[in-house]
Each structure stands twice: as structure tokens, then as C-alpha cells.
Design a protein around this motif. Structure first.
Motif, PDB file in Angstrom:
ATOM      1  N   PHE A 138       0.909  -1.155   0.327  1.00 59.56           N
ATOM      2  CA  PHE A 138       0.295   0.256   0.157  1.00 59.56           C
ATOM      3  C   PHE A 138       0.579   1.142   0.146  1.00 59.56           C
ATOM      4  CE2 PHE A 138      -3.484  -2.593   0.848  1.00 59.56           C
ATOM      5  CZ  PHE A 138      -4.531  -2.461   0.561  1.00 59.56           C
ATOM      6  N   LEU A 139       1.341   2.035  -1.073  1.00 58.10           N
ATOM      7  CA  LEU A 139       1.145   3.066  -1.323  1.00 58.10           C
ATOM      8  C   LEU A 139       0.841   4.924  -1.171  1.00 58.10           C
ATOM      9  CD1 LEU A 139       4.178   2.215  -3.478  1.00 58.10           C
ATOM     10  CD2 LEU A 139       4.715   2.216  -1.727  1.00 58.10           C
ATOM     11  N   GLY A 140       1.419   5.678  -0.371  1.00 61.26           N
ATOM     12  CA  GLY A 140       0.731   7.109  -0.987  1.00 61.26           C
ATOM     13  C   GLY A 140       0.599   7.804   0.036  1.00 61.26           C
ATOM     14  N   HIS A 141       0.421   8.967  -0.195  1.00 59.97           N
ATOM     15  CA  HIS A 141       0.488  10.442   0.928  1.00 59.97           C
ATOM     16  C   HIS A 141       0.115  10.517   1.703  1.00 59.97           C
ATOM     17  CE1 HIS A 141       1.413  14.487   1.130  1.00 59.97           C
ATOM     18  NE2 HIS A 141       0.621  14.644   1.748  1.00 59.97           N
ATOM     19  N   VAL A 142       0.796  11.090   2.900  1.00 62.03           N
ATOM     20  CA  VAL A 142       0.187  10.362   4.649  1.00 62.03           C
ATOM     21  C   VAL A 142      -0.899  11.109   4.874  1.00 62.03           C
ATOM     22  CG1 VAL A 142       1.119  12.836   4.912  1.00 62.03           C
ATOM     23  CG2 VAL A 142       1.255  11.462   6.388  1.00 62.03           C
ATOM     24  N   ASP A 143      -1.518   9.854   5.700  1.00 60.14           N
ATOM     25  CA  ASP A 143      -3.194  10.725   6.411  1.00 60.14           C
ATOM     26  C   ASP A 143      -3.939  10.298   4.773  1.00 60.14           C
ATOM     27  OD1 ASP A 143      -4.462  11.351   7.852  1.00 60.14           O
ATOM     28  OD2 ASP A 143      -5.029  12.480   7.527  1.00 60.14           O
ATOM     29  N   HIS A 144      -3.999   9.461   3.857  1.00 55.97           N
ATOM     30  CA  HIS A 144      -4.377   8.652   2.681  1.00 55.97           C
ATOM     31  C   HIS A 144      -5.537   7.832   3.202  1.00 55.97           C
ATOM     32  CE1 HIS A 144      -3.612  11.475  -0.708  1.00 55.97           C
ATOM     33  NE2 HIS A 144      -4.155  12.655   0.390  1.00 55.97           N
ATOM     34  N   GLY A 145      -5.048   7.601   4.583  1.00 58.63           N
ATOM     35  CA  GLY A 145      -5.840   5.676   4.516  1.00 58.63           C
ATOM     36  C   GLY A 145      -4.607   4.601   4.861  1.00 58.63           C
ATOM     37  N   LYS A 146      -4.098   4.961   4.448  1.00 60.50           N
ATOM     38  CA  LYS A 146      -3.426   3.003   4.021  1.00 60.50           C
ATOM     39  C   LYS A 146      -3.997   2.258   4.927  1.00 60.50           C
ATOM     40  CE  LYS A 146       1.153   5.038   2.884  1.00 60.50           C
ATOM     41  NZ  LYS A 146       0.211   6.392   4.132  1.00 60.50           N
ATOM     42  N   THR A 147      -2.906   2.830   5.846  1.00 59.19           N
ATOM     43  CA  THR A 147      -2.808   1.364   6.964  1.00 59.19           C
ATOM     44  C   THR A 147      -4.275   1.544   7.575  1.00 59.19           C
ATOM     45  OG1 THR A 147      -1.237   2.653   8.147  1.00 59.19           O
ATOM     46  CG2 THR A 147      -2.005   1.251   9.464  1.00 59.19           C
ATOM     47  N   SER A 148      -5.221   2.404   7.700  1.00 59.65           N
ATOM     48  CA  SER A 148      -6.771   2.406   7.922  1.00 59.65           C
ATOM     49  C   SER A 148      -7.290   1.579   7.582  1.00 59.65           C
ATOM     50  CB  SER A 148      -7.414   3.275   7.754  1.00 59.65           C
ATOM     51  OG  SER A 148      -6.859   4.819   8.636  1.00 59.65           O
ATOM     52  N   LEU A 149      -7.406   1.327   6.125  1.00 63.52           N
ATOM     53  CA  LEU A 149      -8.035   0.435   4.955  1.00 63.52           C
ATOM     54  C   LEU A 149      -7.428  -1.856   4.919  1.00 63.52           C
ATOM     55  CD1 LEU A 149      -7.343   2.170   1.298  1.00 63.52           C
ATOM     56  CD2 LEU A 149      -9.492   1.000   2.760  1.00 63.52           C
TER      57      LEU A 149
ATOM     58  N   ASP B 166      -8.808  14.792  -1.051  1.00 63.23           N
ATOM     59  CA  ASP B 166      -7.170  15.309  -1.450  1.00 63.23           C
ATOM     60  C   ASP B 166      -6.945  15.390  -3.257  1.00 63.23           C
ATOM     61  OD1 ASP B 166      -6.945  16.994   1.610  1.00 63.23           O
ATOM     62  OD2 ASP B 166      -5.721  15.190   2.127  1.00 63.23           O
ATOM     63  N   GLY B 167      -7.620  14.190  -3.763  1.00 61.21           N
ATOM     64  CA  GLY B 167      -6.982  14.066  -4.841  1.00 61.21           C
ATOM     65  C   GLY B 167      -5.018  13.284  -4.991  1.00 61.21           C
ATOM     66  N   PHE B 168      -3.584  13.414  -5.507  1.00 57.33           N
ATOM     67  CA  PHE B 168      -3.310  13.543  -6.392  1.00 57.33           C
ATOM     68  C   PHE B 168      -2.593  15.038  -5.314  1.00 57.33           C
ATOM     69  CE2 PHE B 168      -4.068   9.593  -8.477  1.00 57.33           C
ATOM     70  CZ  PHE B 168      -2.826   9.014  -9.183  1.00 57.33           C
ATOM     71  N   MET B 169      -1.215  14.060  -4.736  1.00 62.16           N
ATOM     72  CA  MET B 169      -0.824  14.763  -3.853  1.00 62.16           C
ATOM     73  C   MET B 169       0.730  13.721  -3.703  1.00 62.16           C
ATOM     74  SD  MET B 169      -2.572  16.782  -2.026  1.00 62.16           S
ATOM     75  CE  MET B 169      -1.738  17.599  -0.208  1.00 62.16           C
ATOM     76  N   PRO B 170       2.052  15.648  -3.792  1.00 63.58           N
ATOM     77  CA  PRO B 170       2.958  15.255  -4.145  1.00 63.58           C
ATOM     78  C   PRO B 170       3.831  14.672  -3.816  1.00 63.58           C
ATOM     79  CG  PRO B 170       3.536  17.418  -3.156  1.00 63.58           C
ATOM     80  CD  PRO B 170       2.174  16.936  -2.766  1.00 63.58           C
ATOM     81  N   GLN B 171       3.501  13.511  -2.607  1.00 67.04           N
ATOM     82  CA  GLN B 171       3.728  11.686  -2.207  1.00 67.04           C
ATOM     83  C   GLN B 171       3.661  11.147  -3.285  1.00 67.04           C
ATOM     84  OE1 GLN B 171       3.787  12.348   1.966  1.00 67.04           O
ATOM     85  NE2 GLN B 171       5.281  13.452   2.699  1.00 67.04           N
ATOM     86  N   THR B 172       2.125  10.946  -3.121  1.00 66.25           N
ATOM     87  CA  THR B 172       1.324   9.868  -4.116  1.00 66.25           C
ATOM     88  C   THR B 172       1.643   9.610  -5.313  1.00 66.25           C
ATOM     89  OG1 THR B 172      -0.755  11.305  -3.057  1.00 66.25           O
ATOM     90  CG2 THR B 172      -1.408   9.900  -4.772  1.00 66.25           C
ATOM     91  N   VAL B 173       2.326  11.219  -6.281  1.00 63.78           N
ATOM     92  CA  VAL B 173       3.174  10.950  -7.613  1.00 63.78           C
ATOM     93  C   VAL B 173       4.545  10.281  -7.455  1.00 63.78           C
ATOM     94  CG1 VAL B 173       4.425  11.591  -9.348  1.00 63.78           C
ATOM     95  CG2 VAL B 173       1.632  12.994  -8.239  1.00 63.78           C
ATOM     96  N   GLU B 174       4.943  10.837  -5.750  1.00 64.80           N
ATOM     97  CA  GLU B 174       6.056   9.949  -5.557  1.00 64.80           C
ATOM     98  C   GLU B 174       6.560   8.554  -5.680  1.00 64.80           C
ATOM     99  OE1 GLU B 174       9.526   9.850  -2.049  1.00 64.80           O
ATOM    100  OE2 GLU B 174       8.364  11.681  -2.137  1.00 64.80           O
ATOM    101  N   ALA B 175       4.514   8.049  -4.829  1.00 63.34           N
ATOM    102  CA  ALA B 175       4.621   6.275  -4.506  1.00 63.34           C
ATOM    103  C   ALA B 175       4.660   5.491  -5.440  1.00 63.34           C
ATOM    104  CB  ALA B 175       3.799   7.088  -3.579  1.00 63.34           C
ATOM    105  N   LEU B 176       3.930   6.890  -6.488  1.00 67.32           N
ATOM    106  CA  LEU B 176       3.215   6.250  -7.630  1.00 67.32           C
ATOM    107  C   LEU B 176       4.901   5.940  -8.851  1.00 67.32           C
ATOM    108  CD1 LEU B 176       2.338   5.140 -10.736  1.00 67.32           C
ATOM    109  CD2 LEU B 176       1.406   8.007 -10.909  1.00 67.32           C
ATOM    110  N   ASN B 177       6.125   6.680  -8.710  1.00 69.75           N
ATOM    111  CA  ASN B 177       7.345   6.923  -9.419  1.00 69.75           C
ATOM    112  C   ASN B 177       8.077   5.676  -8.873  1.00 69.75           C
ATOM    113  OD1 ASN B 177       6.802   8.642 -10.961  1.00 69.75           O
ATOM    114  ND2 ASN B 177       7.648  10.204  -9.478  1.00 69.75           N
ATOM    115  N   HIS B 178       8.053   5.250  -7.745  1.00 71.55           N
ATOM    116  CA  HIS B 178       8.766   4.067  -6.902  1.00 71.55           C
ATOM    117  C   HIS B 178       8.109   2.616  -7.714  1.00 71.55           C
ATOM    118  CE1 HIS B 178      10.742   5.884  -3.952  1.00 71.55           C
ATOM    119  NE2 HIS B 178      10.186   6.836  -4.211  1.00 71.55           N
TER     120      HIS B 178
END
Length: 664
Positions: free
Chosen positions: A172-183, A249-261
Motif C-alpha cells: 500500500f503506497l500513497g500520501h501521508v494520512d490518505h488512509g493506507k494503514t486504516s484500509l 485531497d486527490g493526488f499529492m506530491p507524495q502520491t506521485v512519488e509513491a507512484l514513481n516507486h
């Protein structure tokens, strides 16, 4: 899928094409299908299969022709293992820094005397137009002389009968506080978030769940920017990446970073649009942002699955799990539980009462309690194993996460861990690795700049080496492209290294070794890095606007160039009389004919229109007084540096140097 029905998904699986490719070909056949679950009617099935068989044959024929042509064009070279950077460079007639540069592109740091992996060496040689063949006889001699193949490199031939379906490893990748662990919290029906500091995941954890009787292994990677490196490790050991995007929120800087990883790891991506339970949110805007980041959803004709979910209500969770299992089925993941265990270290630490422990993820084979294991320079016999709930277990198969106790020390995260048989041999290998690591560390401290980065000026041009760190890969490419377009035939910008994420100590160390400056675009500097940069005299520049960055780099380029010198004529004088002194050069009595004479001005002495001396005015006198300047029409005494052979009638020309900023 009901029994006997043939779907687009089956077509993908049988012929190895992506969803996008299959749907495109079906469209070319004037057949309309939109989903991987769409059934292909029996009367069309043979026609469709025949079409795809022809495509596969054409592809294989084309590839075979391409491979043959490529091999013919490559110049063959032979080397004895191990392959050393210096020897490889000599063999292909390249400079060592060119080999090191290619290694850096693969995130491998090496000096001129380091060994490199044989497969990597073969790849690099192909890039330079060479086909590298390793001398097998030399390798056998090397092994017989005591240098054996590393345990991690021993190839194990699997019996097809022993292969079983391997559970998918999902990150699970994504921006902080977008709910990865909660999911995952909702999926596992546990409460992990409440135990995390500030609700933000502070470590990489792993767990397993079952759906329709099939196991799925989840890795929860942190989304906070301080854990960029951890996130990269998570993406590299995963089979499927779930990119969690908050609907509000949609795509945030760390979302794009995670996508690149995830893209860099080459794994299938599923987008989970979370928080759809919030009032007024529009999940469809995420589809637009996906397209803007070169990620096309199935709803818009692409091949990326998008699942709308809520970690609060549980809506869409079953659909997400089913999509994960569908992707895993298409990938045909297999493993052999009968072979010796192989794992990857997710995290390690030293715990009170337990000693060194390591959280590992079994990639293949089976690891049992009591097995002798090796990871890097650490070894040991497994004394105990625990699952993600802390319960003791006796064995762990493919895709199982466990914590093990019994290693001699904590191995590096991301290191391979293998099961070995010979305890004495394992101990010897570990000790040798520890010694070699210490020697390598000493080499890195004393290695010269010439070994790491050759500072030879290409074509006698000046260079400005830079390290670029940005929030997204796209920003890096844009910056590099803009820098190369700065018009100059005098100086070049050379990117030593680039990467996504915060500026780290490693960036500063690399900059110090290569004489580079560090450029940060929309990124922060990690704690302690500024202090290290000050010690190493490394310049860090941070920007949020690309135009400011380019303007500053332009200024830096001009600063690297020598300023243009211009002479400004001050005046002339005629020597009337010469006064000898007991100390220092003679003093000349002059009449200033035009202009001005100044202290520290440059002076040229001419005799019969020929230049006989070029020096500096060290002092000026009017009668008994020292003065700073004398104007035309006045007499004065002048002393020039280091010259005494004056004649009456000599002419003196005075000038000063003006420096103008160099032009690119």
C-alpha cells in the motif's frame, strides 16, 4: 467467471498481452469489449484465438530477428571473474568514470577497484556495444582455489511438480494520512493505527488475510516524507502495488512519488480511491489526475483498475480484494515450498532479552525453526519465529511474513536472507564479509576524487556538477532538460545524481566527493544534513519555482567562468629625472602629460616605442607628501615595483583592470 465461459481475462492470460493491448486488437477486429470480465461468444472464440496466435508468432519472429541482428553488431570481449571496474573499462576502452556513471544510473555506487555483479557488467557492455563473455574455466579455477559462489547466487532448479500458487505480496503506497494503514486495518479487523505515533506509520509491517480461501500478504509502507527510502524498499519486494488516494485531497506530491516507486519496480498498480464516505467528495477527479500522471484508468480506456473504498464504512473492501486476486491470477505467481528458504529483510533491530531480531518476508522455499541462516555479514540458527500477531510458529512458506530470533547481528533492511546447511562454512563466509565490509569502508574514506569522479574537462570545457532532488520524477526531467538548453559553448551542467525525495546525508557525501552543488525542488532537507553540508563545504539550494532555479544556475555558471578583463586607460607621464635610493627600487620624477596617475595602478614603461616593463605603481609623492593620485600638468615622484633600469625620456602608460561578468 462461470465454468466453460471464456473471457477477455482468459485471453490476456493465455497469450500474455495486457488488457489495453487485448482490447485494442479486439477493437481492430471490430469487436466491442470494455472489461476483463467480458465473455467472448463461442462462435467468435476460434477466430479471436487464431488472430492472437498470429500476433504472438509475428512478435517472436520479430524479436528473434532483432536479437540476431543485435548480437551480430556487438563486439565480443572476454574477461575472467570477478569483474573489476578498472579492468572492465580497459577491456572496452572506456574511462573508469564512464563505467561508474553507468553504475550510478542503476543506483550502484562503486569505486575504480570495486567488483561488480557479472549480470550488471554484461548489461553495461551491451550499452557500449560489446558482448561480454565470462571465462567459465577461470570461474571454476576460482571456486577450486577456495573462492566459492556466494550462497545467495546458487541457482536452484525447481521441479515443475513442486511449484504451487504463491500468494501475492501487496504494498500500500500513497500520501501521508490518505488512509493506507486504516484500509488494512479494516481488512484485518485489527487496530494498528491507534498504536502508531500520531496515527502515522513509523515502520514497515506485514500481515496476511484470506479471501475466497486464497491468501494475500500486505506490506504497509509509511507515507511520511521522512521514510522515502523505506517506501522504495516496499515497492521493490512487492507483486502488486495499491496506490491509496484520498477522494477529498486527490493526488499529492507524495502520491506521485509513491507512484514513481511502483512504476520503477515494474509492478501492476491498483488505485484505491479512499474516503468516499465523506460528504461532497468527487472520486472522479482522481481519474483526471491519474491521466495527468500517465496512469489511465479502465473507466477511461486504460488498463489500471480503480476501486472506490471507505476505510470507515468498509464499502468497496471486498471489491478491492477481488481485484487483487484477479491481478495475481493474471500474473501466475508460483513458488516452490520444497526448496531451501529465501527471504528479504524488511526491518531489523536489537531487542532487549532477544538480541538481534529481523522481520523478514519469505520469497521462496520454506524457512523452519532451527535452520542455519545467512544475511550479509550476519548468521545464526533460528531460535524462534513469530507471526504478525506475535504467536510462535515453526515454519514459514512463500509470501509469509515472520520475525526471527537468532542472528549474530541486525542485517540491513532489504538484504537477502538464505537458508544454508554447513554451519562452519556459513560462519566463515560471514566473517570474511565483515572483514571485506570494513576494508571497503576504509577504501571509500581514502579513495581519491580521480577514482570516483574524473574531473577531466571534456573538450577543455568547464563544468558545473549538480545533484538534483525533486518531489517528482517529472520535475527532475524538466529541470535537466532546461539546464541542457542554457546556451553556452564555454561551460556545461553535469548531473552527477538525481532522485525523488528529501535531501539526505548520502546526497551531501556524494556532492563533497564530486565537487557538486545540491539542488532541491519542492523537497525538504533531512535533519542533520545542513550541519554535514557546512562541514563538507557543500552548497545546498532549495527552490519552489523553476524559473528562479534556472536563473540561479545561470548565475552559478557565470560564476564558474573567469570574468572578462578590460583595460581602462588612466593617463601617461614622461620621466624627467631618476632618483636613486638606498632601499627599494629607484624613484622616477615624472610630468603627468594627460589623464591621472593612481597608487596601485598598472604601469607600462616604453623606450623608443618598445615595451620594456609592465608593473604596478607602489607609491606616489608630491614634494614631501604621499598622495593617492596626481592629475595632468603636475610633477610627481613615482615608485614602480621591481624595476630600476629607467632612462630619462622614457614614457610611462598607466591603466587599471576592470572585470566584467562573463557571458555564457
Amino acid at each position: 467467471m462461470s465454468k466453460g465461459k471464456y473471457t477477455v481475462s482468459d485471453l490476456m492470460k493465455e497469450f500474455g498481452y495486457s488488457r489495453k493491448e487485448v482490447l485494442h486488437e479486439l477493437e481492430e477486429m471490430e469487436l466491442e469489449y470494455k472489461s476483463v470480465q467480458s465473455e467472448i461468444s463461442e462462435d467468435l472464440l476460434e477466430l479471436v484465438k487464431e488472430h492472437f496466435k498470429d500476433l504472438v508468432e509475428q512478435k517472436q519472429s520479430s524479436q528473434k530477428s532483432k536479437d540476431t541482428k543485435t548480437d551480430e553488431n556487438l563486439k565480443e570481449i572476454h574477461l575472467k571473474p570477478p569483474v573489476v571496474v578498472k579492468k572492465l573499462a580497459e577491456a572496452i576502452e572506456k574511462k573508469p568514470n564512464e563505467i561508474i556513471s553507468e553504475l550510478m544510473k542503476k543506483n550502484i555506487m562503486a569505486s575504480i577497484n570495486n567488483n561488480i555483479d557479472s549480470n550488471i557488467a554484461i548489461e553495461i557492455c551491451k550499452n557500449f556495444g560489446f558482448n561480454l563473455l565470462l571465462d567459465k574455466r577461470a570461474k571454476q579455477e576460482q571456486q577450486s582455489s577456495g573462492k566459492q559462489t556466494e550462497p545467495e547466487e546458487i541457482e536452484f532448479k525447481d521441479n515443475p511438480k513442486d511449484l504451487i500458487e504463491k500468494p501475492p505480496i501487496v504494498t500500500f503506497l500513497g500520501h501521508v494520512d490518505h488512509g493506507k494503514t486504516s484500509l488494512q486495518d479494516k481488512i484485518r479487523e485489527t487496530n494498528i493505527v491507534s498504536g502508531e505515533s500520531g496515527g502515522i506509520t513509523q515502520h514497515i509491517g506485514a500481515s496476511t488475510v484470506k479471501k475466497h480461501g486464497k491468501q494475500i500478504t500486505f506490506i504497509d509502507t509509511p507515507g511520511h516524507e521522512a521514510f522515502t527510502a523505506m517506501r522504495a524498499r516496499g515497492a521493490n519486494i512487492t507483486d502488486i502495488a495499491v496506490l491509496v488516494v484520498a477522494a477529498d485531497d486527490g493526488f499529492m506530491p507524495q502520491t506521485v512519488e509513491a507512484l514513481n516507486h511502483a512504476k520503477a519496480a515494474g509492478v501492476p498498480i491498483i488505485v484505491a480511491v479512499n474516503k468516499i464516505d465523506l460528504p461532497g467528495v468527487n472520486p472522479d477527479k482522481v481519474l483526471l489526475e491519474m491521466q495527468q500522471n500517465n496512469l489511465m484508468s479502465e473507466d477511461w480506456g486504460g488498463d489500471v483498475g480503480v476501486v472506490r473504498v471507505s476505510a470507515i464504512t468498509g464499502e468497496g473492501i471486498d471489491t478491492l480484494l477481488e481485484r487483487i486476486l484477479l491481478e495475481a491470477e493474471l500474473m501466475e505467481l508460483k513458488a516452490n515450498p520444497q526448496r531451501p528458504g529465501e527471504a528479504v529483510v524488511i526491518e531489523s533491530q536489537v531487542e532487549h532479552g532477544l538480541g538481534a531480531t529481523a522481520s523478514i518476508l519469505v520469497m521462496n522455499g520454506t524457512i523452519n525453526k532451527g535452520d542455519m541462516i545467512l544475511s550479509g555479514e550476519f548468521f545464526g540458527k533460528i531460535k524462534a519465529m513469530f507471526d504478525e500477531f506475535g504467536k510462535p510458529v515453526k515454519k514459514a512458506g512463500p509470501a509469509c511474513p515472520v520475525k526471527i530470533v537468532g542472528l549474530s547481528g541486525p542485517p540491513e533492511a532489504g538484504a537477502k536472507l538464505v537458508v544454508c546447511k554447513n554451519e562452519k562454512e556459513v560462519k566463515k563466509i560471514a566473517e570474511n564479509r565483515a572483514i571485506q565490509k570494513k576494508l571497503d569502508s576504509q577504501d571509500r574514506k581514502t579513495v581519491s576524487l580521480e577514482d570516483l569522479f574524473s574531473n577531466i574537462e571534456h573538450e577543455k570545457r568547464n563544468r558545473l556538477p549538480v545533484i538534483i532532488k525533486a518531489d517528482v520524477r517529472g520535475s527532475i526531467e524538466a529541470i535537466q532538460d532546461s539546464l541542457t538548453k542554457i546556451p553556452s559553448d564555454k561551460i556545461t551542467v553535469e548531473t552527477i545524481h538525481s532522485g525523488v525525495g528529501a535531501i539526505t546525508e548520502n546526497d551531501v557525501v556524494l556532492a563533497a566527493a564530486s565537487g557538486a552543488m545540491v539542488i532541491g525542488f519542492h523537497v525538504r532537507v533531512n535533519p542533520g544534513v545542513n550541519k554535514l553540508a557546512k562541514q563538507e563545504k557543500v552548497e545546498i539550494r532549495l527552490y519552489s519555482v523553476i524559473y528562479e532555479l534556472l536563473e540561479d544556475i545561470r548565475e552559478a555558471l557565470v560564476g564558474q567562468l573567469k570574468p572578462e578583463e578590460r583595460e581602462k586607460e588612466l593617463g601617461t607621464a614622461k620621466i624627467l629625472q631618476i632618483f636613486e635610493t638606498s632601499k627599494g627600487p629607484n624613484v622616477i620624477g615624472c610630468m603627468v602629460e594627460n589623464g591621472t596617475v593612481k597608487v596601485n595602478a598598472k604601469a607600462r614603461v616604453y623606450r623608443d616605442d618598445e615595451l620594456i616593463f609592465n608593473g604596478t605603481v607602489t607609491s606616489l609623492r608630491r614634494f614631501q607628501d604621499d598622495v593617492k593620485e596626481v592629475k595632468a600638468g603636475l610633477e610627481c615622484g613615482i615608485r614602480l615595483d621591481n624595476f630600476a633600469d629607467f632612462h630619462e625620456g622614457d614614457k610611462v602608460q598607466f591603466y587599471e583592470i576592470e572585470y566584467k561578468k562573463a557571458q555564457l
